[in-house]
Design a protein around this motif. Structure first.
Motif, short mmCIF file in Angstrom:
data_model
loop_
_atom_site.label_atom_id
_atom_site.label_comp_id
_atom_site.label_asym_id
_atom_site.label_seq_id
_atom_site.Cartn_x
_atom_site.Cartn_y
_atom_site.Cartn_z
N TYR A 41 0.77 -1.13 -0.18
CA TYR A 41 0.16 -0.13 0.23
C TYR A 41 0.68 1.08 -0.06
O TYR A 41 0.58 2.18 -0.89
N PHE A 44 2.65 1.81 -3.28
CA PHE A 44 1.94 2.25 -4.49
C PHE A 44 1.33 3.77 -4.29
O PHE A 44 1.52 4.36 -5.52
N LYS A 45 1.12 3.98 -3.05
CA LYS A 45 0.71 5.53 -2.77
C LYS A 45 1.92 6.35 -3.47
O LYS A 45 1.79 7.44 -3.84
N ALA A 48 2.19 6.38 -7.00
CA ALA A 48 1.10 6.89 -7.67
C ALA A 48 1.09 8.40 -7.42
O ALA A 48 0.40 9.34 -8.34
N THR A 49 1.85 9.07 -6.44
CA THR A 49 1.55 10.42 -6.23
C THR A 49 2.89 11.10 -6.93
O THR A 49 2.89 12.48 -6.86
N SER A 298 5.02 -2.58 -6.03
CA SER A 298 3.92 -1.68 -5.88
C SER A 298 4.48 -0.51 -6.17
O SER A 298 3.40 0.45 -6.79
N GLY A 302 2.50 1.65 -8.93
CA GLY A 302 1.81 3.30 -8.93
C GLY A 302 2.24 3.99 -9.79
O GLY A 302 1.49 4.83 -10.48
N PHE A 305 0.45 3.04 -13.02
CA PHE A 305 -1.17 3.41 -12.80
C PHE A 305 -1.33 5.03 -13.58
O PHE A 305 -2.39 5.35 -13.68
N LYS A 306 -0.23 5.76 -13.34
CA LYS A 306 -0.28 6.99 -13.92
C LYS A 306 -0.27 6.98 -15.38
O LYS A 306 -0.23 8.16 -16.01
#
Length: 369
Positions: A41, A44-45, A48-49, A298, A302, A305-306
């Motif tokens: 988690y 990934f955060k 993704a940020t 992860s 992330g 994912f972008k």
């Protein structure tokens, strides 16, 4: 599945009786799960940020573009052709057909890995993301011929190498489908897909293991298929709780000793990633290794994912499959993941910095005018 009854031996489970975990062993197993979820988690955060401008990648390597899809497919065909030539040279065409028809398709895999080294043969794994991308395009009626070729290539890879390439493809495809708002998934479609996947995997199992199942008294297509699912799911959990309880006593044990200690049938080889790492490195190192892979894996998910509109988004499902299989096998350290990830990144870089022939000719014409 671990507790599912064997009905007097009519269903294979892969172990004689459930392993009884100690309190400390149960705590170690819970800690393993919690750590993976927490670090995955966080990674990934973090990915993704990140502030990343994806405009160039979206323009040059879009999921809708033919060029990166074509390159990915061609490389997969090259790897598959190389492997098929090796098998034909070793077994002959008749030998290959007899192995498949006679339910001994594992002989193909054994022949392939008898003198195996990473290289051109590894490119066959690209049939997984190219088939996923092909199915994605088929839902939109695009690149139909290439899509069917990729599905056929995936089927051949599944027969000669790994049935789980089918599941790997599904995990790569799902994010593409879910991300496409114009594609609606209905319950009936999911049920039909599950029935189809069961029959497909059962057929592949039949082509590989029917001789073994007959030797233990199971000569039924559906019973063998269902037994394989129970074995595939239940035995890794047996290995997981056994590794949590026995931990460092399993370090550097032989396959036979490990089988005796855990109670898992000797012929099974993928019996929990935790068990695999404990046997190879010890308990502490196993925790450290999975912690690092969970965060970095992860983190890459992330970032991908972008990039939901370009080829890098294929990494989301590919790395996600490593997490989906973490209860069974440690895929983070295997060549199939390295090959797919590295080649997707290289193809992306190539398409960004090396213009296509069509693009170059167009610029030359403009310059001449």
């Amino acid at each position: 599945m671990w507790e599912f009854p064997s009905f007097g031996g009519n269903i294979r489970k892969g172990f004689d009786k459930p392993f009884e975990p100690s309190v400390v062993g149960a705590i170690i197993c819970i800690a393993w799960i919690v750590m993976i979820i927490g670090l995955a988690y966080s990674g990934f955060k973090a990915g993704a940020t990140l502030k990343i401008n994806t405009d160039i990648v979206d323009n040059r390597v879009s999921l809708e573009s033919f060029r990166p899809y074509f390159i990915l497919s061609i490389l997969g065909y090259i790897g598959l052709a190389y492997v098929l030539l090796q098998l034909v040279g070793s077994l002959g065409i008749t030998g290959i057909i007899n192995a498949i028809v006679g339910g001994q398709a594992n002989a193909l895999k054994n022949t392939l890995y008898s003198d195996y080294s990473a290289g051109v043969a590894s490119l066959r794994y690209l049939s997984i993301p190219s088939a996923a991308l092909g199915l994605y395009h088929l839902t939109r009626r695009r690149f139909i011929f290439l899509g069917f070729l990729n599905i056929i290539a995936l089927g051949i890879v599944a027969i000669i190498s790994s049935r789980l390439s089918i599941i790997f493809t599904i995990f790569t495809l799902l994010p593409l489908i879910i991300n496409e708002s114009r594609i609606k998934i209905k319950t009936i479609h999911v049920l039909i897909a599950l029935v189809f996947i069961f029959h497909l995997l059962a057929a592949l199992n039949y082509s590989r293991n029917i001789g073994f199942y007959r030797s233990i008294g199971i000569d039924n297509f559906y019973l063998a298929g269902f037994s394989e699912i129970i074995t595939y799911v239940g035995s890794p959990f047996q290995g997981f709780i056994a590794a949590g309880t026995l931990n460092d006593s399993l370090y550097s044990t032989s396959d036979i000793d490990s089988s005796i200690k855990t109670g898992i049938s000797f012929e099974l080889s993928t019996n929990s990633a935790f068990l695999e790492l404990v046997r190879n490195n010890g308990t502490l190192e196993a925790f450290l290794e999975i912690a690092l892979c969970s965060f970095l894996g992860s983190f890459m998910m992330g970032i991908s994912f972008k990039n939901k509109r370009n080829l890098l988004f294929l990494l989301f499902g590919s790395i996600g499959y490593c997490f989906a299989e973490i209860w069974r096998v440690f895929l983070f350290g295997q060549g199939i993941v390295y090959t797919i990830s590295i080649m997707i990144i290289l193809i992306t870089v190539w398409c960004i910095y090396v213009p296509s022939i069509k693009f170059s000719l167009r610029n030359r014409r403009r310059a001449a005018l």
